[in-house]
Design a protein around this motif. Structure first.
Motif, short mmCIF file in Angstrom:
data_model
loop_
_atom_site.label_atom_id
_atom_site.label_comp_id
_atom_site.label_asym_id
_atom_site.label_seq_id
_atom_site.Cartn_x
_atom_site.Cartn_y
_atom_site.Cartn_z
N GLU A 106 0.81 -1.21 0.00
CA GLU A 106 0.00 0.00 0.00
C GLU A 106 0.85 1.27 0.00
O GLU A 106 0.61 2.18 -0.80
N ASP A 107 1.84 1.32 0.88
CA ASP A 107 2.59 2.57 1.07
C ASP A 107 3.71 2.75 0.06
O ASP A 107 4.16 3.90 -0.14
N ALA A 111 1.31 3.35 -3.95
CA ALA A 111 1.52 4.79 -3.93
C ALA A 111 2.36 5.25 -5.12
O ALA A 111 2.07 6.28 -5.74
N ARG A 114 0.20 5.01 -8.30
CA ARG A 114 -0.77 6.12 -8.38
C ARG A 114 -0.07 7.41 -8.80
O ARG A 114 -0.63 8.20 -9.58
#
Length: 250
Positions: A106-107, A111, A114
């Motif tokens: 996720e991090d 990220a 995105r």
């Protein structure tokens, strides 16, 4: 009189032969008729099913065919992002626990994707590594149902970077046993041994040399709580080259 009898006999034989031909033709025609009737019935049933399906599609708010096309288009749009997520999962997260792996994906991975405006499926999928049917088969063969377990199994089977798996509680042992059992066989290729057996290192050495899968679990039925010093050499990949061959000190 004798000639008349012979003539009548010949005519009777000719009529009997003709009758047999007619009966055979009649049977063939009857069979062809029955086959045609069965085909017509099957065609009628298929038309009825097609008609009902058309009515369902017409009356439904959503079109299944269009929905399938939309899903395919979405998968194509996310193909690059999903492949990059799968590559990062296999390359970097094999040694991480549930929290560490989730944080890493996720991090860091998502990220970064995105930020580069690369589309990714939400939630991220394992489609680039394994199909849903394959995951279902793994779970049928004993793999726990958690998604983390499916990720770990996909990593283990798609990467040579993590040749040794650490499963302290042995929760994946049943799945590993089934996975390394050839279809139709009752003998598994997976060898098992406990940490308290005296020939542990000899067995590890033989399996490493032969490329055979080995499961090491805690003695006395407990989990794996300690790791031998010699095994740490293998876990930490303390390899060195001797005479152009990669070796590890066991």
């Amino acid at each position: 009189l004798s000639n008349s009898v012979s003539e009548l006999t010949s005519r009777m034989k000719a009529l009997q032969a003709r009758l047999q031909d007619l009966m055979k033709n009649f049977q063939d025609a009857a069979e062809e008729k029955n086959s045609s009737v069965a085909g017509l019935e099957n065609l009628t049933a298929s038309c009825n099913i097609a008609g009902k399906l058309a009515q369902v599609i017409k009356s439904s708010r959503s079109n299944p065919i269009q929905d399938a096309l939309d899903r395919t288009e979405q998968q194509l749009e996310c193909l690059l992002g999903d492949t990059l997520v799968a590559a990062a999962l296999v390359t970097y997260s094999g040694h991480l626990d549930l929290r560490g792996r989730s944080s890493f994906i996720e991090d860091n991975v998502l990220a970064d994707l995105r930020a580069q405006k690369i589309r990714v499926s939400i939630p991220p999928t394992l489609d680039a590594l394994v199909s849903a049917a394959q995951v279902a088969e793994w779970r049928w063969n004993g793999l726990p149902p958690q998604s983390f377990m499916a990720e770990s199994a996909a990593i283990a089977l798609n990467s040579a970077a993590w040749p040794m798996l650490i499963d302290p509680d042995g929760i994946a042992l049943d799945w590993l046993t089934m996975h390394y059992t050839p279809p139709g066989s009752r003998v598994t290729m997976l060898r098992t041994i406990t940490t308290n057996q005296e020939n542990l290192i000899e067995v590890v050495r033989a399996c490493v040399q032969d490329g055979r899968p080995l499961a090491i679990y805690g003695g006395g039925g407990g989990g794996l709580t300690t790791i031998n010093r010699e095994l740490m050499e293998l876990i930490l990949r303390k390899y060195f080259v001797r005479k152009r061959a990669t070796v590890v000190n066991l």
